[in-house]
Design an enzyme around this catalytic site. Structure first.
Site, short mmCIF file in Angstrom:
data_model
loop_
_atom_site.label_atom_id
_atom_site.label_comp_id
_atom_site.label_asym_id
_atom_site.label_seq_id
_atom_site.Cartn_x
_atom_site.Cartn_y
_atom_site.Cartn_z
N GLU A 1 0.81 -1.22 0.00
CA GLU A 1 0.00 0.00 0.00
C GLU A 1 0.84 1.27 0.00
O GLU A 1 1.94 1.30 0.54
CB GLU A 1 -0.84 0.05 1.27
CG GLU A 1 -1.74 -1.13 1.46
CD GLU A 1 -2.46 -1.08 2.80
OE1 GLU A 1 -3.11 -2.05 3.14
OE2 GLU A 1 -2.34 -0.05 3.50
N CYS B 1 3.05 8.40 1.47
CA CYS B 1 3.43 7.42 2.48
C CYS B 1 3.67 6.10 1.76
O CYS B 1 2.80 5.62 1.02
CB CYS B 1 2.27 7.31 3.47
SG CYS B 1 2.41 5.96 4.60
N CYS C 1 4.80 -7.42 7.64
CA CYS C 1 5.75 -6.86 8.61
C CYS C 1 5.99 -7.90 9.70
O CYS C 1 5.05 -8.57 10.13
CB CYS C 1 5.16 -5.59 9.22
SG CYS C 1 6.24 -4.79 10.43
N CYS D 1 3.04 -5.83 16.01
CA CYS D 1 2.35 -4.94 16.95
C CYS D 1 0.88 -5.38 16.99
O CYS D 1 0.29 -5.65 15.94
CB CYS D 1 2.45 -3.48 16.50
SG CYS D 1 4.16 -2.89 16.40
N CYS E 1 -1.95 -3.56 14.82
CA CYS E 1 -1.66 -3.18 13.43
C CYS E 1 -2.08 -4.27 12.44
O CYS E 1 -1.77 -5.45 12.62
CB CYS E 1 -0.17 -2.91 13.29
SG CYS E 1 0.33 -2.45 11.64
N CYS F 1 -2.13 1.84 8.17
CA CYS F 1 -1.16 0.83 7.76
C CYS F 1 -1.73 -0.58 7.58
O CYS F 1 -2.20 -1.20 8.52
CB CYS F 1 -0.09 0.83 8.84
SG CYS F 1 1.25 -0.26 8.57
N1 SAH Z 1 7.12 0.05 11.17
C1 SAH Z 1 7.14 1.47 11.18
C2 SAH Z 1 6.39 2.13 10.05
C3 SAH Z 1 5.04 1.58 9.62
S1 SAH Z 1 3.60 1.82 10.60
C4 SAH Z 1 6.68 2.01 12.52
O1 SAH Z 1 6.29 1.21 13.36
O2 SAH Z 1 6.77 3.20 12.74
C5 SAH Z 1 3.15 3.48 10.44
C6 SAH Z 1 2.38 4.00 11.66
O3 SAH Z 1 0.99 3.63 11.61
C7 SAH Z 1 2.94 3.48 12.97
O4 SAH Z 1 3.06 4.51 13.92
C8 SAH Z 1 1.87 2.47 13.35
O5 SAH Z 1 1.95 2.19 14.70
C9 SAH Z 1 0.60 3.16 12.87
N2 SAH Z 1 -0.58 2.30 12.80
C10 SAH Z 1 -0.64 0.99 12.54
N3 SAH Z 1 -1.92 0.55 12.60
C11 SAH Z 1 -2.70 1.61 12.88
C12 SAH Z 1 -4.11 1.80 13.07
N4 SAH Z 1 -4.96 0.79 12.97
N5 SAH Z 1 -4.55 3.05 13.36
C13 SAH Z 1 -3.69 4.08 13.44
N6 SAH Z 1 -2.36 3.97 13.26
C14 SAH Z 1 -1.86 2.75 12.99
#
Ligand code: SAH
Length: 352
Positions: free
Chosen positions: A89, A103, A110, A114, A117, A336
């Site tokens: 994406e 972005c 990944c 987390c 996510c 993300c």
């Molecule tokens: N791995 C990197 C970059 C990718 S994630 C990182 O962790 O920074 C980009 C951002 O989107 C991160 O801050 C992540 O925690 C956030 N993110 C992921 N899922 C999300 C969601 N459902 N709602 C809002 N932000 C989210």
């Protein structure tokens, strides 16, 4: 087929076929400055060379699987398919000021897992190649150019953990900032990481001018560990000393991302802990209202806005600047990994 972004291959190829060296500049100019997508339309080079280019190089390795623009036209979400059929994406965010931001993804899936996510739930499918990263940029740069706009900022905040695909990320940033290519300022290319310390240290040395964003999401290890497994390997004190080293070296403000998840990391006492953590540091906090998606089984939801504003107020009392990320993409699943995840789920349903 080689990627047209592969400068070295292109130069070698031109040499092999005894073309004059200025042809390289003409091709580069056509691709990056005139946004020509079809080699047949590069008027500055002879037809015989266009034919040879077509046989040996490709403009992009990605196909657009899905494209959605939000109702207010500000955000376009792109779902690309790689040649090996993986979905990745990218999101274009148009700002009224003309500071258009892209972005991008650096991995399909990944490995960081987390809990909140959508990408983490896909696990790691692969590291994207340098070309797959640049193909996302090229697509967006051309789209914006067609709208009389310009790509100004790039953030590595799509799918994946950029520090785990460091070499491709490094070369991609170099191409993004090369004058004859995408010509972006280093200050406008930002990398977001969940906090992989050894690579943050390397990044600090390699990219003194680029932006660094850190997904913090909690001001203490207890909560952070419960939502971000990376905290077991690199707990907050280790992470913060690495970030201090970055600031000392580069004198740059770090962006701390803090997703606000209802009942998980949004208790008011955490605002004070966050302040404690950041008060002597050069920081900008970006609160991200949690974008709920069905894969978390309804366990997570967004913090109400008034609580986020309370957090902001508390931080501001102590001079810590923060912003709340506008959720301008709610109607198109732009957080993300959400679109790729949804599509994958759909495919599974269809197979049944
Ligand atoms: N791995 C990197 C970059 C990718 S994630 C990182 O962790 O920074 C980009 C951002 O989107 C991160 O801050 C992540 O925690 C956030 N993110 C992921 N899922 C999300 C969601 N459902 N709602 C809002 N932000 C989210």
């Amino acid at each position: 087929m080689h990627s047209i972004h592969d400068s070295q291959k292109l130069k070698e190829f031109l040499e092999e076929i005894w073309e004059k060296s200025f042809r390289y500049g003409q091709i580069e100019n056509a691709i990056y400055k005139n946004f020509i997508t079809d080699f047949d339309e590069i008027q500055t080079i002879p037809q015989a060379l266009r034919d040879k280019l077509k046989e040996n190089f490709q403009y992009t390795s990605l196909t657009v699987d899905h494209k959605a623009t939000s109702k207010n036209d500000q955000t376009t979400k792109l779902l690309f398919k790689t040649e090996d059929d993986l979905l990745i994406e990218a999101v274009i965010m148009r700002h009224k000021t003309g500071r258009n931001t892209l972005c991008i993804s650096c991995q399909a899936g990944c490995p960081m897992a987390c809990t909140f996510c959508a990408t983490g739930k896909l696990w790691l499918q692969k590291n994207l190649s340098l070309w797959e990263i640049l193909d996302q940029v090229m697509y967006a740069a051309k789209l914006l150019n067609d709208e009389w706009g310009r790509l100004r900022n790039i953030v590595f905040m799509g799918m994946g953990e950029p520090m785990l695909n460091y070499d491709a990320m490094k070369l991609a940033i170099e191409a993004m900032c090369a004058q004859k290519k995408f010509d972006l300022s280093n200050r406008r290319v930002t990398v977001s990481t969940c906090g992989i310390v050894p690579w943050i240290n390397k990044f600090a040395d390699d990219f003194p001018q680029n932006g660094l964003a850190v997904s913090l999401h909690a001001p203490n290890d207890e909560i952070r560990k419960s939502i971000m497994p990376v905290d077991h390997t690199y707990p907050l004190d280790t992470l913060m000393s690495s970030l201090d080293r970055y600031t000392e070296k580069n004198n740059k403000r770090i962006f701390y991302e803090y997703i606000m998840i209802n009942g998980v990391n949004d208790h008011i006492k955490l605002a004070y802990e966050l302040w404690e953590l950041l008060k002597w540091r050069l920081a900008h906090v970006n609160f991200i209202p949690y974008n709920a998606w069905e894969g978390t089984g309804g366990t997570y939801s967004a913090t109400p806005k008034f609580i986020i504003e309370k957090f902001q107020k508390i931080l501001l009392e102590y001079w810590i600047v923060s912003t709340i990320r506008a959720t301008m993409w709610d109607d198109i699943d732009a957080a993300c990994g959400q679109l790729a995840r949804k599509k994958k789920d759909q495919e599974k349903k269809d197979e049944k």
